[in-house]
Design a protein around this motif. Structure first.
Motif, PDB file in Angstrom:
ATOM      1  N   HIS A   1       1.894  76.582 -17.626  1.00 45.30           N
ATOM      2  CA  HIS A   1       0.452  76.497 -17.882  1.00 45.30           C
ATOM      3  C   HIS A   1      -0.326  76.177 -16.609  1.00 45.30           C
ATOM      4  O   HIS A   1      -1.517  75.947 -16.657  1.00 45.30           O
ATOM      5  CB  HIS A   1       0.162  75.434 -18.942  1.00 45.30           C
ATOM      6  N   HIS A   2       0.358  76.150 -15.504  1.00 44.99           N
ATOM      7  CA  HIS A   2      -0.267  75.804 -14.226  1.00 44.99           C
ATOM      8  C   HIS A   2       0.168  76.826 -13.178  1.00 44.99           C
ATOM      9  O   HIS A   2       1.197  76.644 -12.522  1.00 44.99           O
ATOM     10  CB  HIS A   2       0.151  74.393 -13.795  1.00 44.99           C
TER      11      HIS A   2
ATOM     12  N   THR B   1      -0.471  63.511 -17.818  1.00 40.37           N
ATOM     13  CA  THR B   1      -1.427  64.369 -17.133  1.00 40.37           C
ATOM     14  C   THR B   1      -1.891  63.739 -15.825  1.00 40.37           C
ATOM     15  O   THR B   1      -1.641  62.568 -15.563  1.00 40.37           O
ATOM     16  CB  THR B   1      -2.660  64.640 -18.013  1.00 40.37           C
TER      17      THR B   1
ATOM     18  N   SER C   1      -6.666  70.100 -15.387  1.00 35.88           N
ATOM     19  CA  SER C   1      -6.497  70.532 -16.769  1.00 35.88           C
ATOM     20  C   SER C   1      -5.021  70.730 -17.112  1.00 35.88           C
ATOM     21  O   SER C   1      -4.201  71.011 -16.246  1.00 35.88           O
ATOM     22  CB  SER C   1      -7.267  71.829 -17.015  1.00 35.88           C
ATOM     23  N   GLY C   2      -4.718  70.585 -18.373  1.00 35.38           N
ATOM     24  CA  GLY C   2      -3.372  70.851 -18.861  1.00 35.38           C
ATOM     25  C   GLY C   2      -2.445  69.659 -18.792  1.00 35.38           C
ATOM     26  O   GLY C   2      -2.802  68.578 -18.340  1.00 35.38           O
TER      27      GLY C   2
ATOM     28  N   ASP D   1      -8.524  64.729 -13.887  1.00 32.86           N
ATOM     29  CA  ASP D   1      -9.323  65.792 -13.271  1.00 32.86           C
ATOM     30  C   ASP D   1      -8.560  67.102 -13.067  1.00 32.86           C
ATOM     31  O   ASP D   1      -9.036  67.982 -12.361  1.00 32.86           O
ATOM     32  CB  ASP D   1      -9.929  65.341 -11.930  1.00 32.86           C
TER      33      ASP D   1
ATOM     34  N   GLU E   1      -6.455  72.838  -7.774  1.00 30.54           N
ATOM     35  CA  GLU E   1      -7.773  72.448  -8.288  1.00 30.54           C
ATOM     36  C   GLU E   1      -8.821  72.456  -7.183  1.00 30.54           C
ATOM     37  O   GLU E   1      -9.930  72.914  -7.375  1.00 30.54           O
ATOM     38  CB  GLU E   1      -7.712  71.060  -8.948  1.00 30.54           C
TER      39      GLU E   1
END
Length: 176
Positions: free
Chosen positions: A96-97, A73, A78-79, A76, A161
């Motif tokens: 997922h992104h 990962t 997610s996923g 900061d 992000e």
């Protein structure tokens, strides 16, 4: 003539006991490394080093009776955009992104995957939302491109992000 439809209880029990349990358990980094096949260990370690050099972290190591894997990962964010197992380096292409589905970023990731594993045609398939790079397909030339692949994935994730933080979860663009 009588016949049996479906499974008898005895057959059902025999089949269920023959299946290995698919439960996984936490593993340490060293346990993960020790369970890798010797012929793939150096490539897997190179993947972990390239990920870490680009700011990624292997947040979790897991093992089951069939395989071991590491979830990689970006702090900061997610996923889990990348997963490494004993056979493959799995790279998200937006599964997922959503930011990684953005056409320019997505194309750049696909090109980086082809630099890591030139023979991998799977990366060209626009329907793939995740690509598994066989560790055995990553040669010396590919190892040199691993960090570039992670840098591109990171750039796509970080841009997404930061854009979400600027807009905010309930704010609308252009309001204010």
């Amino acid at each position: 003539m009588p016949r049996v439809i479906g499974q008898t209880e005895q057959t059902r029990d025999a089949k269920s006991s023959a299946r290995p349990p698919s439960r996984s358990q936490a593993a340490s980094r060293q346990e993960f490394i020790d369970q890798l096949r010797a012929d793939r260990r150096e490539v897997a370690l190179a993947v972990l080093r390239a990920a870490e050099a680009s700011g990624f972290v292997a947040t979790e190591y897991r093992s089951s009776s069939a395989k071991v894997w590491a979830r990689i990962t970006l702090p900061d964010v997610s996923g889990i955009p990348v997963t490494l197992d004993q056979d493959f380096l799995w790279v998200s292409l937006g599964r997922h992104h959503p930011a990684l589905r953005e056409p320019a970023v997505n194309q750049e990731i696909r090109q980086a995957i082809r630099r890591v594993a030139p023979a991998l045609r799977q990366a060209e398939n626009p329907n793939k939302s995740e690509v598994g790079i066989p560790l055995e397909s990553i040669g010396l030339g590919g190892l040199a491109h691993l960090q570039g692949l992670f840098a591109i994935v990171k750039r796509g994730l970080v841009q997404s992000e930061s854009a979400e933080r600027q807009v905010g979860p309930t704010d609308e663009p252009g309001s204010g």
